[in-house]
Design an enzyme around this catalytic site. Sequence first.
Site, PDB file in Angstrom:
ATOM      1  N   LYS A  73      -3.739   8.343   3.248  1.00  0.00           N
ATOM      2  CA  LYS A  73      -2.365   8.307   3.059  1.00  0.00           C
ATOM      3  C   LYS A  73      -2.028   8.772   1.460  1.00  0.00           C
ATOM      4  CE  LYS A  73      -1.588   4.650   6.530  1.00  0.00           C
ATOM      5  NZ  LYS A  73      -0.966   3.406   6.589  1.00  0.00           N
ATOM      6  N   ASP A 109       5.569   2.786   7.165  1.00  0.00           N
ATOM      7  CA  ASP A 109       5.048   1.425   7.213  1.00  0.00           C
ATOM      8  C   ASP A 109       5.854   0.335   7.022  1.00  0.00           C
ATOM      9  OD1 ASP A 109       2.520   2.105   8.358  1.00  0.00           O
ATOM     10  OD2 ASP A 109       1.627   2.624   6.530  1.00  0.00           O
TER      11      ASP A 109
END
Length: 282
Positions: A73, A109
């Site tokens: 990420k 997220d």
Amino acid sequence: MSMTVSGITRVTGVFGCPVGHSQSPAMHNAAFAQMGLDFVYVPFDVHPDNLKAAVTGIRALNMVGVNVTIPHKERVIPFLDWVSDEALQIQSVNTIHLVDGKLRGYSTDGEGFIRALEASGKSPSGSKSVILGAGGSARAAAAALTLHGAEVAVANRTFSRALELAETLAVRPIALDSDDAREAILNADLLVNCTSVGMYPKTDDQPIPSEWLHKGLFVFDTIYNPLETRLLAAANSAGCRTANGVKMLVFQGAISFTIWTGLDPPAEVMEKAVLAGLQTRP
Ligand code: NAP
């Protein structure tokens, strides 16, 4: 579920290492099928040494885009043409979208967490929250909570990482195993577990003592495997309202889906696919 891949099927997927336990293929393919979209979502086990080549491949293969998961990420950011402010702030990209030959990076997220929190009946606005952990998901939750008007303390095992997080976000850093952490939780109305403590297969572990839990707390555990962690079981016994990480997984995926297709996916179909997947392959 049956699926036909043809010459015009559009390809999405997830880059991770490992990806074998990802629930995202089942979740997205169920939504594509339900909406009658000619898209497919494929898991790609991408070794960190091959990340740049894999990202370049999105353009070469004219894919719609991909999700990016552990451990890529943060490392993926230099390979993209454009990254959203939100993703830059937390140095984490979980969604890539190919638009006019350019690779765009987003993080869904934080917003996925907020939607899950609200769907579970807890408003972030004005809440006094304590986040356990200072890793990727903690950064996303902390940024989203502050943006939505919550007061945030971050309690981490490695205090220096909580301090680092407080350099870029308006949060109070605390050491996890401390009187400060106990007091912050006693005074809080929202506790968010963003550590991996209690996750399968170490399901007997718990990040804080049960005695720190109290009736006024809403306890959100970002872990979804198991569905009820030791922390959530203790919180339920203490009379807290609770939520597990399934809805967060679903909503962060739903936002990625919208980035790729411009459409709102059926969240309940995605949740059903995740729960079915967790039952058959923990
Ligand atoms: P990460 O960046 O590796 O961070 C892990 C965090 O856990 C760190 O703060 C680490 O503390 C802490 N930790 C690990 N072992 C610990 C222990 N024994 N005692 C105390 N603290 C410990 O991982 P992440 O990506 O943030 O993911 C963390 C959790 O979030 C995972 O369990 C995952 O299931 C969940 N998650 C859920 C979703 C969802 O959609 N529901 C999405 C993302 C993540 P140190 O800094 O001291 O090492």
